[in-house]
Scaffold this active site. Structure first.
Site, PDB file in Angstrom:
ATOM      1  N   LYS A   1       1.002  -1.093   0.044  1.00 11.56           N
ATOM      2  CA  LYS A   1      -0.016  -0.032   0.020  1.00 11.56           C
ATOM      3  C   LYS A   1       0.874   1.223  -0.074  1.00 11.56           C
ATOM      4  O   LYS A   1       1.654   1.481   0.984  1.00 11.56           O
ATOM      5  CB  LYS A   1      -0.910  -0.095   1.228  1.00 11.56           C
ATOM      6  CG  LYS A   1      -1.869   1.222   1.345  1.00 11.56           C
ATOM      7  CD  LYS A   1      -2.554   1.175   2.695  1.00 11.56           C
ATOM      8  CE  LYS A   1      -3.516   2.391   2.738  1.00 11.56           C
ATOM      9  NZ  LYS A   1      -4.563   2.238   3.750  1.00 11.56           N
TER      10      LYS A   1
ATOM     11  N   ARG B   1     -10.700  10.029   1.711  1.00 11.52           N
ATOM     12  CA  ARG B   1     -10.485  10.768   3.115  1.00 11.52           C
ATOM     13  C   ARG B   1     -11.362  11.715   3.310  1.00 11.52           C
ATOM     14  O   ARG B   1     -11.953  12.025   4.412  1.00 11.52           O
ATOM     15  CB  ARG B   1      -9.047  11.214   3.292  1.00 11.52           C
ATOM     16  CG  ARG B   1      -8.173   9.972   3.308  1.00 11.52           C
ATOM     17  CD  ARG B   1      -6.478  10.640   3.269  1.00 11.52           C
ATOM     18  NE  ARG B   1      -5.538   9.497   3.276  1.00 11.52           N
ATOM     19  CZ  ARG B   1      -4.520   9.761   3.302  1.00 11.52           C
ATOM     20  NH1 ARG B   1      -3.750  10.842   3.268  1.00 11.52           N
ATOM     21  NH2 ARG B   1      -3.452   8.577   3.032  1.00 11.52           N
TER      22      ARG B   1
ATOM     23  N   LYS C   1       1.554   9.880   5.973  1.00  9.50           N
ATOM     24  CA  LYS C   1       1.610   8.314   6.172  1.00  9.50           C
ATOM     25  C   LYS C   1       2.634   7.661   5.634  1.00  9.50           C
ATOM     26  O   LYS C   1       2.779   6.407   5.307  1.00  9.50           O
ATOM     27  CB  LYS C   1       0.182   7.588   5.620  1.00  9.50           C
ATOM     28  CG  LYS C   1      -0.874   8.183   6.322  1.00  9.50           C
ATOM     29  CD  LYS C   1      -2.405   7.443   5.893  1.00  9.50           C
ATOM     30  CE  LYS C   1      -3.439   7.849   6.549  1.00  9.50           C
ATOM     31  NZ  LYS C   1      -4.678   6.977   6.482  1.00  9.50           N
TER      32      LYS C   1
ATOM     33  N   GLU D   1       7.565  -7.094   1.106  1.00  9.66           N
ATOM     34  CA  GLU D   1       6.331  -7.143   1.661  1.00  9.66           C
ATOM     35  C   GLU D   1       5.562  -8.480   1.336  1.00  9.66           C
ATOM     36  O   GLU D   1       4.783  -8.966   2.253  1.00  9.66           O
ATOM     37  CB  GLU D   1       5.641  -6.045   1.443  1.00  9.66           C
ATOM     38  CG  GLU D   1       6.258  -4.478   2.020  1.00  9.66           C
ATOM     39  CD  GLU D   1       5.867  -4.523   3.438  1.00  9.66           C
ATOM     40  OE1 GLU D   1       5.349  -5.320   4.256  1.00  9.66           O
ATOM     41  OE2 GLU D   1       6.317  -3.379   4.174  1.00  9.66           O
TER      42      GLU D   1
ATOM     43  N   LYS E   1      -2.029  -1.561  -3.964  1.00 12.70           N
ATOM     44  CA  LYS E   1      -2.908  -0.327  -3.886  1.00 12.70           C
ATOM     45  C   LYS E   1      -1.937   0.846  -4.037  1.00 12.70           C
ATOM     46  O   LYS E   1      -1.100   1.047  -3.281  1.00 12.70           O
ATOM     47  CB  LYS E   1      -3.727  -0.431  -2.657  1.00 12.70           C
ATOM     48  CG  LYS E   1      -4.483   0.941  -2.133  1.00 12.70           C
ATOM     49  CD  LYS E   1      -5.359   0.546  -0.820  1.00 12.70           C
ATOM     50  CE  LYS E   1      -6.081   1.818  -0.783  1.00 12.70           C
ATOM     51  NZ  LYS E   1      -6.606   1.866   0.509  1.00 12.70           N
TER      52      LYS E   1
ATOM     53  N   SER F   1     -10.003   5.632  -4.751  1.00 12.30           N
ATOM     54  CA  SER F   1     -10.916   6.678  -4.867  1.00 12.30           C
ATOM     55  C   SER F   1     -10.367   7.764  -5.847  1.00 12.30           C
ATOM     56  O   SER F   1     -11.166   8.383  -6.646  1.00 12.30           O
ATOM     57  CB  SER F   1     -11.242   7.405  -3.587  1.00 12.30           C
ATOM     58  OG  SER F   1      -9.877   8.066  -3.029  1.00 12.30           O
TER      59      SER F   1
ATOM     60  N   TYR G   1     -14.842   0.948  -6.863  1.00 14.27           N
ATOM     61  CA  TYR G   1     -16.094   1.441  -6.819  1.00 14.27           C
ATOM     62  C   TYR G   1     -17.070   1.470  -7.969  1.00 14.27           C
ATOM     63  O   TYR G   1     -18.167   1.823  -8.005  1.00 14.27           O
ATOM     64  CB  TYR G   1     -15.725   2.936  -6.294  1.00 14.27           C
ATOM     65  CG  TYR G   1     -15.083   3.172  -5.158  1.00 14.27           C
ATOM     66  CD1 TYR G   1     -15.375   3.153  -4.009  1.00 14.27           C
ATOM     67  CD2 TYR G   1     -13.760   3.589  -5.377  1.00 14.27           C
ATOM     68  CE1 TYR G   1     -14.769   3.051  -2.810  1.00 14.27           C
ATOM     69  CE2 TYR G   1     -12.776   3.795  -4.123  1.00 14.27           C
ATOM     70  CZ  TYR G   1     -13.386   3.294  -2.915  1.00 14.27           C
ATOM     71  OH  TYR G   1     -12.553   3.338  -1.692  1.00 14.27           O
TER      72      TYR G   1
HETATM   73  C1  PBG Z   1      -7.277   3.605   5.501  1.00 17.40           C
HETATM   74  C2  PBG Z   1      -7.545   3.288   4.185  1.00 17.40           C
HETATM   75  C3  PBG Z   1      -7.461   4.378   2.946  1.00 17.40           C
HETATM   76  C4  PBG Z   1      -8.026   3.721   1.929  1.00 17.40           C
HETATM   77  C5  PBG Z   1      -8.499   2.302   1.989  1.00 17.40           C
HETATM   78  N1  PBG Z   1      -8.351   2.338   3.743  1.00 17.40           N
HETATM   79  C6  PBG Z   1      -6.844   5.704   2.970  1.00 17.40           C
HETATM   80  C7  PBG Z   1      -5.646   5.859   3.537  1.00 17.40           C
HETATM   81  O1  PBG Z   1      -4.788   4.929   3.712  1.00 17.40           O
HETATM   82  O2  PBG Z   1      -5.272   7.025   3.869  1.00 17.40           O
HETATM   83  C8  PBG Z   1      -8.062   4.535   0.689  1.00 17.40           C
HETATM   84  C9  PBG Z   1      -9.142   4.041  -0.431  1.00 17.40           C
HETATM   85  C10 PBG Z   1      -9.433   4.969  -1.599  1.00 17.40           C
HETATM   86  O3  PBG Z   1      -8.702   5.873  -1.732  1.00 17.40           O
HETATM   87  O4  PBG Z   1     -10.154   4.443  -2.295  1.00 17.40           O
HETATM   88  N2  PBG Z   1      -6.761   2.564   6.266  1.00 17.40           N
END
Ligand code: PBG
Length: 325
Positions: free
Chosen positions: A196, A206, A218, A234, A249, A275, A314
């Site tokens: 991720k 968010r 992050k 990983e 991701k 997203s 989505y």
């Molecule tokens: C947080 C989480 C995030 C997403 C899924 N789980 C956001 C982040 O890590 O800040 C993002 C999903 C998306 O953008 O569609 N644990």
């Protein structure tokens, strides 16, 4: 003469030689839920909704009827319940356990997946517990992992089929596996967010959950977008720790990572079209500059062709509807 175009000459021939096909059962449908009675449109993600539990059950049922086999839940937690210890994340009467129970009661054959991370519950908006050292923030690994284990167990007790840690703490897959096994939940699976990335493409999500970090970013736990070998490291670790599925991701900008991880693990590989990828297609299609339906299927085909067995998107329901035609 050798003429590659012969294999493209008609819809029938193209269908015969097609290497990658999409089907509704490839998709996991991410759904947002809140503790209100109404269903609210999400401004940052046009076409997505923060569902009431009733609305969630109905939407998941429609998706399941179209052939989608799995949903993953993201809760919008009331501001008043957010704390620096994120205790609400393992409340057995909380929003996620209620949503799991309602979904499993209405749709017993639907696979219900939950997100395991602290950010929706954490007053700081980080995926882990935050320790402040002056202006510096430390996201504390091992203390967070203990809470993630309680959260995963809480979801398993409510009936989740798969728990999906998205926090990127070290060692959490092994710790969650051990907790689930010792509590009698050997059959609950783990889909790990393996690679991720610390991506700017999560912005609209968010916004949907009001879960952006209050301070800092992050980057000390999510991966550097510049790194590929680290994704393999990983993935090997998650596999060794007992993950059932590994995930990459975002998806579209990381197709090389999907294909490299595909070659180095025997586990199913999932990819999350996040997203920001969703919003880019939606925004560009709104005024007709892109043909949304075609771009949706093309983007998903690209992700699958790169090596993803499973796609979180989505567009899941809309794509399943298109594939039916
Ligand atoms: C947080 C989480 C995030 C997403 C899924 N789980 C956001 C982040 O890590 O800040 C993002 C999903 C998306 O953008 O569609 N644990």
């Amino acid at each position: 003469m050798i003429r590659p175009r012969r294999n493209r000459k008609s819809p029938a021939v193209r269908a015969l030689v097609r290497e990658t096909t999409l089907s509704a059962s490839d998709f996991i449908y991410p759904l947002f839920v809140h503790d209100k009675e109404t269903d609210e449109p999400i401004d940052s993600m046009p076409g997505c909704t923060r569902w009431s539990i009733n609305g969630l059950v109905k939407e998941a049922g429609e998706a399941h009827a179209l052939g989608i086999q799995a949903v993953v839940l993201f809760p919008a937690i009331a501001e008043a319940l957010k704390t620096s210890g994120a205790e609400e994340c393992h409340n057995d009467d909380g929003l996620v356990p209620q949503a799991i129970k309602a979904l499993k009661a209405a749709h017993p054959t639907l696979c219900v997946i939950t997100d395991v991370a602290l950010d929706p519950y954490n007053a700081d908006g980080h995926d882990g517990i935050v320790r402040k050292n002056g202006d510096d923030l430390e996201i504390v690994n091992d203390e967070t992992v203990e809470i993630l284990c309680q959260q995963a167990l809480c979801h398993a007790k409510a009936g989740a089929d798969i728990v999906s840690p998205s926090d990127m703490m070290d060692g959490r897959v092994a710790a969650i596996r051990a907790t689930l096994d010792s509590e009698g939940y050997q059959d609950v699976s783990i889909m790990a967010y393996t690679a991720k990335y610390a991506s700017a493409y999560y912005g609209p999500f968010r916004g949907a959950l009001e879960s952006a970090p209050k301070a800092g970013d992050k980057k000390t736990y999510q991966m550097d977008p510049a790194n590929a070998r680290e994704a393999i490291r990983e993935s090997l670790l998650d596999e060794e720790e007992g993950a059932d599925v590994v995930m990459i991701k975002p998806a579209g900008p990381y197709l090389d990572i999907i294909s490299q991880v595909r070659e180095t693990t025997a586990l199913p590989v999932a990819a999350y079209q996040v997203s920001g990828e969703y919003l880019m297609i939606k925004s560009a299609s709104k005024d007709g500059w892109l043909d949304e339906k075609s771009v949706v299927l093309e983007s998903l085909t690209g992700i699958k062709r790169a090596g993803a067995d499973i796609i979180l998107t989505y567009f899941a329901k809309q794509a399943a509807e298109q594939l039916k035609k």
